[in-house]
Each structure stands twice: as structure tokens, then as C-alpha cells.
Design a protein around this motif. Structure first.
Motif, PDB file in Angstrom:
ATOM      1  N   ALA A 123       0.754  -1.414   0.285  1.00 66.68           N
ATOM      2  CA  ALA A 123      -0.008  -0.098   0.107  1.00 66.68           C
ATOM      3  C   ALA A 123       0.830   1.190  -0.086  1.00 66.68           C
ATOM      4  O   ALA A 123       0.428   2.131  -0.699  1.00 66.68           O
ATOM      5  CB  ALA A 123      -0.981  -0.090   1.061  1.00 66.68           C
ATOM      6  N   GLN A 124       1.917   1.223   0.882  1.00 64.50           N
ATOM      7  CA  GLN A 124       2.694   2.339   0.890  1.00 64.50           C
ATOM      8  C   GLN A 124       3.607   2.428  -0.625  1.00 64.50           C
ATOM      9  O   GLN A 124       3.785   3.866  -0.992  1.00 64.50           O
ATOM     10  CB  GLN A 124       3.958   2.188   1.963  1.00 64.50           C
ATOM     11  CG  GLN A 124       3.384   2.450   3.272  1.00 64.50           C
ATOM     12  CD  GLN A 124       2.979   3.677   3.769  1.00 64.50           C
ATOM     13  OE1 GLN A 124       3.335   4.843   3.194  1.00 64.50           O
ATOM     14  NE2 GLN A 124       1.572   3.551   4.694  1.00 64.50           N
TER      15      GLN A 124
ATOM     16  N   VAL B 279       3.936   5.503  -5.642  1.00 62.50           N
ATOM     17  CA  VAL B 279       3.807   5.854  -7.011  1.00 62.50           C
ATOM     18  C   VAL B 279       2.784   6.539  -7.591  1.00 62.50           C
ATOM     19  O   VAL B 279       2.973   7.383  -8.496  1.00 62.50           O
ATOM     20  CB  VAL B 279       3.479   4.409  -7.565  1.00 62.50           C
ATOM     21  CG1 VAL B 279       3.433   4.339  -9.125  1.00 62.50           C
ATOM     22  CG2 VAL B 279       4.795   3.454  -7.370  1.00 62.50           C
ATOM     23  N   SER B 280       1.667   6.667  -6.924  1.00 64.60           N
ATOM     24  CA  SER B 280       0.652   7.731  -7.251  1.00 64.60           C
ATOM     25  C   SER B 280       0.931   9.132  -7.236  1.00 64.60           C
ATOM     26  O   SER B 280       0.692   9.802  -7.825  1.00 64.60           O
ATOM     27  CB  SER B 280      -1.026   7.081  -6.284  1.00 64.60           C
ATOM     28  OG  SER B 280      -1.848   8.158  -6.679  1.00 64.60           O
ATOM     29  N   VAL B 281       1.589   9.496  -5.936  1.00 69.35           N
ATOM     30  CA  VAL B 281       1.900  10.694  -5.647  1.00 69.35           C
ATOM     31  C   VAL B 281       3.043  10.980  -6.825  1.00 69.35           C
ATOM     32  O   VAL B 281       2.856  12.247  -7.327  1.00 69.35           O
ATOM     33  CB  VAL B 281       2.521  10.834  -4.244  1.00 69.35           C
ATOM     34  CG1 VAL B 281       3.327  12.105  -4.077  1.00 69.35           C
ATOM     35  CG2 VAL B 281       1.506  10.492  -3.093  1.00 69.35           C
TER      36      VAL B 281
ATOM     37  N   MET C  85       4.436  14.078 -11.643  1.00 75.65           N
ATOM     38  CA  MET C  85       4.952  14.253 -12.940  1.00 75.65           C
ATOM     39  C   MET C  85       3.969  14.774 -13.929  1.00 75.65           C
ATOM     40  O   MET C  85       4.085  15.668 -14.888  1.00 75.65           O
ATOM     41  CB  MET C  85       5.207  12.756 -13.423  1.00 75.65           C
ATOM     42  CG  MET C  85       6.514  12.263 -12.667  1.00 75.65           C
ATOM     43  SD  MET C  85       7.793  13.343 -12.803  1.00 75.65           S
ATOM     44  CE  MET C  85       7.985  13.131 -14.763  1.00 75.65           C
ATOM     45  N   GLY C  86       2.462  14.594 -13.752  1.00 73.88           N
ATOM     46  CA  GLY C  86       1.466  15.026 -14.551  1.00 73.88           C
ATOM     47  C   GLY C  86       1.502  16.649 -14.219  1.00 73.88           C
ATOM     48  O   GLY C  86       1.203  17.422 -15.228  1.00 73.88           O
TER      49      GLY C  86
END
Length: 372
Positions: free
Chosen positions: A113-114, A119-121, A126-127
Motif C-alpha cells: 500500500a505504501q 507511485v501515485s504521488v 509528474m503530471g
């Protein structure tokens, strides 16, 4: 002074009484007496001569604790002023929250989960950086169409700060890298009697890859952090907000000159690193292998094409764009505290160096596939 309670300590139900002063000065005694009243169904306050907010809080806390246990304690003998104070304090007390039991999680699941969160952050960051890049390109196109909007003074200033001031450290880095390549290459090539090919090792490595890559890494650590710190400090002092209030564009005033300065001067710094690397490598080859400067130059011109230098320097503008955009973007994200400034400055260096290495690897794959 508190008088003894009417209810005995061992009795589970029945009336109890507090007498005397129930104030801040006797708060500890009040809490001690109230702790012995657990289980009483009635609390008589007719003997209380003084009651303040601290005493009312102690009584309200006692009533709340009893209620949490499923028991209701009735207050009797209180004057109208005491009842009003108790009601006011009881309403102001925060509601009791039941602690939720956390279900045990598997350690591997927590780590996964971490990882997913990280990766999501990173992907979200990056977006946002790509969006910021698009905004910078839009301002660049507008500056090309309307050259008068470009701040030439700011551009020259940042060219001096980010470019010319970096020449000594870049030249020293290139010289030492050339020395290391010559020394390490000589120790290996001497085993096969191919010492002369150390010239090719130095020239191709420096001109094609190491010269511009290490220069970009040094500039990322030097200039990206400086851009973030400068713009972040202005954001902390609300100077950027003041610009917007005055109708000025912070991207055009702060970001565009820094981007153009690096795009113009990073190829120059890469060329300086290449020349310093060849000089250091030639000097070390002369000292360690006896390859004279004339022989080194002849071997360099015969076996090394200018294409290698052009390939290396062709990466410089893109590296410069990445470094400048990341540094300025992180500066724009600084919050109003010094901790955020330090965090964003460190992040700008890490992200800029990471992206430079990734893009360099993609360039290498591209040139290898096309046989360049």
C-alpha cells in the motif's frame, strides 16, 4: 475544603454529596473525591459554597464518565447559577469518541500500500510538472511572437549566475573524469598491448556520454536548487501573489528567463567539460603511457568522428529544459514555511537528476537502435 461524601466508597448506588469549595484551588481534591463516587446515582451540591469553571469541568467529566459506563447521575441541590455553569461547561466539552479497533494488516500488504501511494504521488507530481512545462512553452511561444515581452536583463543575469559561474566546477569535473578514464583504461589495455586505444576510450566516452551527462547532473544540483530556493522564498513572502495582483505574469517574469538561460548555456558548459576531459585524459596518457600530445591528437582525429560530439551536445537543450522546469515548478509549490522550502529544494534536485538520467538512457537506446 471538601467534606466527606455521604456515600461510602464501597457502596454501588445511593446519594453522594460534595461540600465546601469546588474550585481550581481544590481541583485535585475534588477529582479524588469524585473518583470514589463511582456508582452513585445522585450527587448533592447543596453544600457547595463556591463553584468555578474548573470545578464544573471536574463534575461534568465525572458525569460523562458515568454516562459512558451506562449510569446516569442526577444532580440535586445546585443553585440556579451553579446549574447554568454546569450546563454551559457540559455543552462545551468535546464528545467522547470510542476508539476503533484496527484490524491487523499483513506487513507485506502495508508495504504494498505504501508503494502504491508513493507511485501515485509521483505520477501526480509528474503530471503537474508536464502541465507546468506546457505553460512554460506557451509563454515561450508568446515571447517569440512578441520579443519585447522577454526580460533581457533577467536573462543575462541568470546566464551569468547559472552558466558562467559554473564553468570552473564543470571544467574541473571534466578534467578529473578524463584523468580517471585514462588511468583506469591504461591499466586494462596494457594487458593486451593496446595502450593507444585509450585515446578512443577517453574521446568517445567524454564526447558522447559522460561529458554532457555529468555536466547536467552538476547543473541540476547547482541551478535547480537555486531556482527552487529563489522562487520559493518569493512565494513565502507573497511576492508572487503581489505580481498577480499587479497584473504581471510570474511565469514570464521568473520562469522563462531561467529556462532560456540554461537552454542557451548548458551546451556551452558541456563543450567546456568535453575539452577539459580530453585535456585531462591526454595529460594522463602522456604521463602514464608515454603517448605524446601529438600522437594523442592524431589518434583522436583519425578514429573519433565529430558525430560523437554532436550527439552528446544535442542532449544539452533537453537536459536544460528538464532541470529549469523542475526547479521552477518545485519553487512554485513551496508553502508558507521554511520546512516546505527545504523539502521542495531537495526534491527538485532529486527529480531533476533522476529525469536527466532517464532521458539520457532513452537517448542511448534511440541512437543504438538507429545505429547512430
Amino acid at each position: 475544603m471538601l467534606s466527606p461524601v455521604a456515600a461510602e466508597a464501597g457502596k454501588s448506588t445511593g446519594p453522594a454529596a460534595l461540600t465546601g469549595k469546588v474550585t481550581l484551588s481544590t481541583l485535585a481534591q475534588c477529582q479524588d473525591k469524585l473518583s470514589h463516587l463511582a456508582g452513585s446515582d445522585e450527587l448533592d451540591l447543596s453544600g457547595v459554597t463556591a463553584l468555578d469553571t474548573a470545578g464544573a469541568w471536574a463534575i461534568a467529566a465525572f458525569l460523562a464518565a458515568e454516562k459512558a459506563k451506562g449510569r446516569t447521575v442526577k444532580i440535586t441541590g445546585a443553585s440556579s447559577a451553579q446549574s447554568l455553569l454546569l450546563d454551559t461547561v457540559s455543552e462545551a466539552m468535546p464528545p467522547t469518541r470510542k476508539r476503533r479497533r484496527r484490524m491487523p494488516h499483513h506487513q507485506a500488504g502495508d508495504e504494498l500500500a505504501q508503494l502504491g501511494k508513493a507511485v501515485s504521488v509521483f505520477a501526480a507530481g509528474m503530471g503537474e510538472t508536464l502541465g507546468f512545462l506546457g505553460l512554460v512553452i506557451l509563454r515561450l511561444v508568446r515571447a517569440v511572437l512578441h520579443p519585447s515581452r522577454l526580460r533581457v536583463t533577467a536573462l543575462v543575469h541568470h546566464m551569468h549566475q547559472a552558466g558562467l559561474n559554473a564553468v570552473p566546477i564543470v571544467a574541473l569535473m571534466g578534467f578529473l573524469i578524463g584523468v580517471v578514464l585514462a588511468f583506469q583504461g591504461a591499466s586494462q589495455l596494457q594487458q593486451f598491448g593496446a595502450e593507444i586505444y585509450v585515446v578512443d576510450l577517453i574521446s568517445i566516452s567524454m564526447l558522447r556520454e559522460l561529458g554532457i551527462l555529468l555536466t547536467a547532473i552538476i547543473v541540476a544540483g547547482r541551478s535547480a536548487s537555486a531556482f527552487t530556493a529563489a522562487i520559493g522564498s518569493m512565494r513565502m513572502r507573497e511576492e508572487i501573489d503581489a505580481m498577480r495582483v499587479l497584473g504581471l505574469d510570474p511565469i514570464e517574469l521568473l520562469v522563462l528567463p531561467r529556462v532560456l538561460a540554461l537552454v542557451i548555456l548548458l551546451p556551452v558548459l558541456g563543450f567546456v567539460a568535453n575539452m577539459a576531459g580530453l585535456f585531462g585524459g591526454g595529460l594522463m596518457a602522456w604521463i602514464d603511457l608515454g603517448i605524446s600530445p601529438g600522437m594523442f591528437t592524431t589518434q583522436l582525429l583519425v578514429n573519433t568522428s565529430v558525430t560523437h560530439a554532436l550527439i552528446g551536445l544535442s542532449k544539452a537543450p533537453l537536459f536544460a529544459l528538464i532541470i529549469a522546469v523542475v526547479g521552477c515548478y518545485q519553487g512554485m509549490q513551496v508553502a508558507g514555511n521554511t520546512e516546505s522550502l527545504g523539502s521542495r529544494t531537495s526534491r527538485s534536485v532529486v527529480v531533476a537528476i533522476f529525469l536527466v538520467i532517464v532521458v539520457d538512457a532513452l537517448f542511448s537506446i534511440f541512437f543504438a537502435v538507429w545505429g547512430i
